[in-house]
Design a protein around this motif. Structure first.
Motif, mmCIF file in Angstrom:
data_model
loop_
_atom_site.group_PDB
_atom_site.id
_atom_site.type_symbol
_atom_site.label_atom_id
_atom_site.label_comp_id
_atom_site.label_asym_id
_atom_site.label_seq_id
_atom_site.Cartn_x
_atom_site.Cartn_y
_atom_site.Cartn_z
ATOM 1 N N ILE A 198 21.404 31.041 -2.481
ATOM 2 C CA ILE A 198 22.748 31.186 -1.907
ATOM 3 C C ILE A 198 23.746 31.391 -3.038
ATOM 4 O O ILE A 198 23.526 30.936 -4.165
ATOM 5 C CB ILE A 198 23.135 29.907 -1.110
ATOM 6 C CG1 ILE A 198 22.162 29.663 0.040
ATOM 7 C CG2 ILE A 198 24.547 29.979 -0.591
ATOM 8 C CD1 ILE A 198 22.606 28.592 1.015
ATOM 9 N N LEU A 199 24.861 32.032 -2.726
ATOM 10 C CA LEU A 199 25.971 32.047 -3.690
ATOM 11 C C LEU A 199 27.276 31.814 -2.948
ATOM 12 O O LEU A 199 27.355 31.974 -1.724
ATOM 13 C CB LEU A 199 26.008 33.362 -4.488
ATOM 14 C CG LEU A 199 26.215 34.687 -3.770
ATOM 15 C CD1 LEU A 199 27.677 34.925 -3.420
ATOM 16 C CD2 LEU A 199 25.715 35.822 -4.665
ATOM 17 N N VAL A 200 28.284 31.437 -3.707
ATOM 18 C CA VAL A 200 29.605 31.188 -3.124
ATOM 19 C C VAL A 200 30.656 31.871 -3.999
ATOM 20 O O VAL A 200 30.514 31.933 -5.220
ATOM 21 C CB VAL A 200 29.889 29.676 -2.964
ATOM 22 C CG1 VAL A 200 29.895 28.945 -4.299
ATOM 23 C CG2 VAL A 200 31.200 29.427 -2.227
ATOM 24 N N THR A 201 31.683 32.412 -3.334
ATOM 25 C CA THR A 201 32.742 33.115 -4.061
ATOM 26 C C THR A 201 33.967 32.230 -4.225
ATOM 27 O O THR A 201 34.043 31.136 -3.658
ATOM 28 C CB THR A 201 33.182 34.377 -3.301
ATOM 29 O OG1 THR A 201 33.902 33.968 -2.126
ATOM 30 C CG2 THR A 201 31.990 35.236 -2.906
ATOM 31 N N GLU A 202 34.926 32.769 -4.950
ATOM 32 C CA GLU A 202 36.244 32.151 -5.012
ATOM 33 C C GLU A 202 36.853 32.131 -3.598
ATOM 34 O O GLU A 202 36.477 32.947 -2.763
ATOM 35 C CB GLU A 202 37.145 32.992 -5.924
ATOM 36 C CG GLU A 202 37.328 34.412 -5.362
ATOM 37 C CD GLU A 202 37.894 35.399 -6.353
ATOM 38 O OE1 GLU A 202 38.696 34.976 -7.195
ATOM 39 O OE2 GLU A 202 37.531 36.584 -6.280
ATOM 40 N N PRO A 203 37.777 31.203 -3.311
ATOM 41 C CA PRO A 203 38.409 31.185 -1.982
ATOM 42 C C PRO A 203 39.488 32.262 -1.849
ATOM 43 O O PRO A 203 40.186 32.573 -2.815
ATOM 44 C CB PRO A 203 39.035 29.792 -1.910
ATOM 45 C CG PRO A 203 39.260 29.386 -3.329
ATOM 46 C CD PRO A 203 38.215 30.075 -4.149
ATOM 47 N N VAL A 204 39.562 32.848 -0.650
ATOM 48 C CA VAL A 204 40.640 33.788 -0.322
ATOM 49 C C VAL A 204 41.183 33.441 1.063
ATOM 50 O O VAL A 204 40.644 32.577 1.752
ATOM 51 C CB VAL A 204 40.147 35.257 -0.331
ATOM 52 C CG1 VAL A 204 39.898 35.732 -1.746
ATOM 53 C CG2 VAL A 204 38.897 35.432 0.519
ATOM 54 N N GLU A 205 42.230 34.150 1.477
ATOM 55 C CA GLU A 205 42.836 33.864 2.782
ATOM 56 C C GLU A 205 41.810 34.101 3.896
ATOM 57 O O GLU A 205 40.885 34.903 3.729
ATOM 58 C CB GLU A 205 44.087 34.723 2.992
ATOM 59 C CG GLU A 205 43.833 36.199 3.266
ATOM 60 C CD GLU A 205 43.578 37.054 2.028
ATOM 61 O OE1 GLU A 205 43.568 38.281 2.157
ATOM 62 O OE2 GLU A 205 43.341 36.487 0.921
ATOM 63 N N PRO A 206 41.947 33.424 5.052
ATOM 64 C CA PRO A 206 40.942 33.589 6.115
ATOM 65 C C PRO A 206 40.950 35.006 6.681
ATOM 66 O O PRO A 206 41.977 35.481 7.148
ATOM 67 C CB PRO A 206 41.346 32.565 7.183
ATOM 68 C CG PRO A 206 42.650 31.998 6.774
ATOM 69 C CD PRO A 206 42.998 32.448 5.398
ATOM 70 N N VAL A 207 39.797 35.697 6.574
ATOM 71 C CA VAL A 207 39.689 37.061 7.094
ATOM 72 C C VAL A 207 38.405 37.277 7.900
ATOM 73 O O VAL A 207 38.279 38.264 8.595
ATOM 74 C CB VAL A 207 39.713 38.121 5.962
ATOM 75 C CG1 VAL A 207 41.113 38.282 5.396
ATOM 76 C CG2 VAL A 207 38.733 37.769 4.858
ATOM 77 N N LEU A 208 37.459 36.342 7.777
ATOM 78 C CA LEU A 208 36.175 36.517 8.471
ATOM 79 C C LEU A 208 35.967 35.324 9.386
ATOM 80 O O LEU A 208 35.783 34.210 8.919
ATOM 81 C CB LEU A 208 35.033 36.601 7.450
ATOM 82 C CG LEU A 208 33.617 36.751 8.012
ATOM 83 C CD1 LEU A 208 33.447 38.088 8.717
ATOM 84 C CD2 LEU A 208 32.573 36.611 6.907
ATOM 85 N N PRO A 245 36.082 27.147 5.983
ATOM 86 C CA PRO A 245 37.488 26.789 6.196
ATOM 87 C C PRO A 245 38.252 26.707 4.863
ATOM 88 O O PRO A 245 39.458 26.927 4.795
ATOM 89 C CB PRO A 245 37.418 25.409 6.867
ATOM 90 C CG PRO A 245 36.072 25.358 7.502
ATOM 91 C CD PRO A 245 35.170 26.164 6.601
ATOM 92 N N HIS A 246 37.530 26.398 3.806
ATOM 93 C CA HIS A 246 38.100 26.309 2.464
ATOM 94 C C HIS A 246 38.517 27.678 1.933
ATOM 95 O O HIS A 246 39.347 27.785 1.030
ATOM 96 C CB HIS A 246 37.040 25.643 1.580
ATOM 97 C CG HIS A 246 37.252 25.762 0.125
ATOM 98 N ND1 HIS A 246 36.595 26.709 -0.641
ATOM 99 C CD2 HIS A 246 38.032 25.072 -0.726
ATOM 100 C CE1 HIS A 246 36.977 26.580 -1.907
ATOM 101 N NE2 HIS A 246 37.843 25.607 -1.977
ATOM 102 N N GLY A 247 37.935 28.765 2.496
ATOM 103 C CA GLY A 247 38.305 30.114 2.089
ATOM 104 C C GLY A 247 37.235 30.848 1.312
ATOM 105 O O GLY A 247 37.272 32.070 1.191
ATOM 106 N N SER A 248 36.302 30.111 0.752
ATOM 107 C CA SER A 248 35.231 30.760 -0.009
ATOM 108 C C SER A 248 34.234 31.417 0.939
ATOM 109 O O SER A 248 34.087 30.999 2.086
ATOM 110 C CB SER A 248 34.519 29.733 -0.892
ATOM 111 O OG SER A 248 34.103 28.628 -0.122
ATOM 112 N N PHE A 249 33.564 32.459 0.454
ATOM 113 C CA PHE A 249 32.492 33.106 1.206
ATOM 114 C C PHE A 249 31.167 32.543 0.715
ATOM 115 O O PHE A 249 30.914 32.518 -0.489
ATOM 116 C CB PHE A 249 32.500 34.626 0.973
ATOM 117 C CG PHE A 249 33.497 35.366 1.815
ATOM 118 C CD1 PHE A 249 34.852 35.113 1.708
ATOM 119 C CD2 PHE A 249 33.075 36.326 2.725
ATOM 120 C CE1 PHE A 249 35.779 35.791 2.486
ATOM 121 C CE2 PHE A 249 33.988 37.021 3.513
ATOM 122 C CZ PHE A 249 35.340 36.757 3.398
#
Lengths: 383, 125
Positions: A231-241, A258-262
């Motif tokens: 698995i990987l996780v990205t930086e958080p961004v605004e909710p879009v998905l 909910p934190h914003g990360s993917f």
């Protein structure tokens, strides 16, 4: 200094399944419950999982188990009294079909799900894109969507169950390793730990990918293997998905927390069986290639962390639940990558079985004996 | 080291920090985790950095604990009366520095894909 004690039930494994079993037994007043975990809570597969909770399955049993778990997740913040939220977000699951075979399976699955009251539906590619505007639908044949699927925080769910179990009198022993199980006259008698022995007549094996090793301590061989998934996780961004996006043929899933990360993961059909939890460069490249085809804008996000965990695989991708030929030895393992989402209902079902109640869902088909009888319940929809 | 240096009785780093009693001291700047939260968890028995990370997200942000890891370890050492060198530092996970996902794809389009604002300076290859 070794300390010996006695208990009415010992649960081996402080992941979400073990914590749920401990809570449900304690809630029934089963007596003295001890949960034994060799590291910290959620240190194994639970804390490494993709956190998804879906009700879209190809078998009736998985549908029923998942449907009941979703009801339990919905009530969990109130029921367990945890001081943080379990972060259950019901943004749905969007499953994508890229082949005719997949599409035909999806049509069958949706029919089954709807017959059980699961609000899933079949969507055209355009309807899927309306739910996920960033979706590349160029080779998507159809999709299925269930709005009440979602995801939750695996750490918080585990700590919430363990905390509630503790308040009901259960003991949680972390950093305690089980070294052996003593069986006398075909019955469980004692669990031998590095911190002392625990006399007990009930043992629940919830050791995730290590359940095969624990079963061997009572002389049981279970058809079972561990398999690394990354698995990987990205930086958080605004909710879009909103929904979890998933494809079985591409073997990927991706959600925005909910934190914003993917968070996204991918299975590798050539992954050898074993206990390695190392991350690989190959996974990052494969994952990046697949996800940028399915959700192109995600390619602009930065990866901050990658990790690996173990699936506890069975030949039919269904868990092994319930009693065994060794009296007092119960199995709650073999979840094949779906232990987190099935943990709430599993804990309750195991507690019902152990307390000699009629299980609220018929799980007789999920016993260990099904493999010898050749009565496998094959799940076609697995990443 | 970092500027998020807490002050107070027994705080790591002594008394030269800038915080006064009652101030909110942020330990993890990526995830807004405060010194009070860390101390509360340690007092409740969560004395490993792995547990504190999983409950609070401390160290899970873009900097991957570069600032907070040492501060949390110092708090654990102080509360458990251990030498900081004997407190397990927690697992370090790749990548060392955040990398753009699209940059890991062979023949990937550059940062001109419409969507998120990426600065495109993190090509992997």
């Amino acid at each position: 200094m070794a300390m010996n004690k006695c208990a009415d039930a010992v649960i081996i494994g402080g992941g979400v399944v073990g914590a749920s079993v401990a809570y449900h037994l304690a809630k029934r007043g089963f007596g003295r419950i001890v949960l034994v975990e060799r590291s910290y809570l959620a240190s194994g597969s639970t804390g490494r999982c993709g956190a998804g909770v879906r009700q879209q399955w190809g078998t009736k049993l998985n549908c029923l188990l998942a449907q009941e778990s979703v009801r339990m997740f919905e009530r969990m913040d109130d029921e367990l009294g945890f001081d943080r939220s379990i972060e259950f977000k019901q943004g749905g699951y969007l499953l994508l079909a890229y082949t005719d075979r997949e599409m035909n399976q999806f049509i069958k699955n949706v029919e089954l799900e709807q017959s059980l009251g699961i609000p899933a539906s079949l969507l055209t590619p355009a309807e899927a894109k309306a739910i996920v505007p960033m979706l590349n639908i160029s080779d998507v044949l159809c999709a299925t969507y269930c709005p009440t699927d979602g995801h939750a925080n695996p750490f918080h769910v585990t700590y919430a169950y363990a905390g509630a179990a503790r308040r009901l009198g259960a003991e949680v022993m972390t950093f305690t390793e089980v070294k052996g199980i003593v069986v006398e006259n075909g019955k469980v008698a004692r669990v031998v730990c590095d911190k002392g022995n625990i006399d007990t007549r009930v043992v629940v094996n919830a050791a995730g990918p290590y359940s095969g090793l624990v079963a061997r301590m009572v002389g049981l061989e279970i058809p079972f293997w561990a398999e690394r998934h990354q698995i990987l996780v990205t930086e958080p961004v605004e909710p879009v998905l909103r929904p979890m996006v998933m494809s079985f043929s591409r073997r990927i899933y991706c959600q925005q927390t909910p934190h914003g990360s993917f968070i996204m993961g991918m299975g590798d059909p050539n992954e050898p069986h074993g206990f390695s939890t190392e991350s690989s460069w190959k996974f990052l490249v494969d994952m990046a290639r697949e996800i940028t085809r399915v959700l192109p804008p995600v390619g602009n996000l930065k990866v901050v962390r990658q990790w690996a965990g173990l699936y506890d695989m069975t030949p039919d991708a269904h868990p092994i639940l319930g009693a065994t030929p060794v009296e007092g030895f119960y199995l709650a393992c073999g979840f094949s990558g779906h232990g987190f989402m099935l943990a709430p209902v599993t804990g309750r079902l195991l507690a019902e079985v152990i307390c000699d109640e009629k299980p609220s869902i018929d799980i007789t088909g999920l016993d260990l004996g099904r493999f010898e009888r050749g009565e496998l319940v094959v799940e076609p929809s697995v990443v | 080291m970092a500027c998020a240096k807490p002050e107070g009785e027994g705080a790591p780093g002594g008394s030269e920090g800038g915080a006064a009693a009652g101030d909110v001291v942020v330990i993890c700047r990526c995830e807004d985790v405060t010194l009070d939260e860390i101390r509360d968890l340690i007092a409740r028995g969560y004395t490993t950095i792995e547990e504190i990370k999983r409950i609070t997200r401390c160290g899970m942000g873009p900097c991957q604990g570069r600032t907070c890891r040492q501060l949390v370890l110092a708090e654990i050492a102080r509360a458990t009366a251990k030498d900081i060198a004997s407190v397990a530092p927690g697992r370090f996970r790749p990548p060392t520095k955040p990398v753009r996902l699209g940059g890991a794809v062979a023949g990937a389009p550059g940062p001109d894909v419409e969507g998120f604002e990426g600065d495109g300076d993190e090509q992997v290859r």
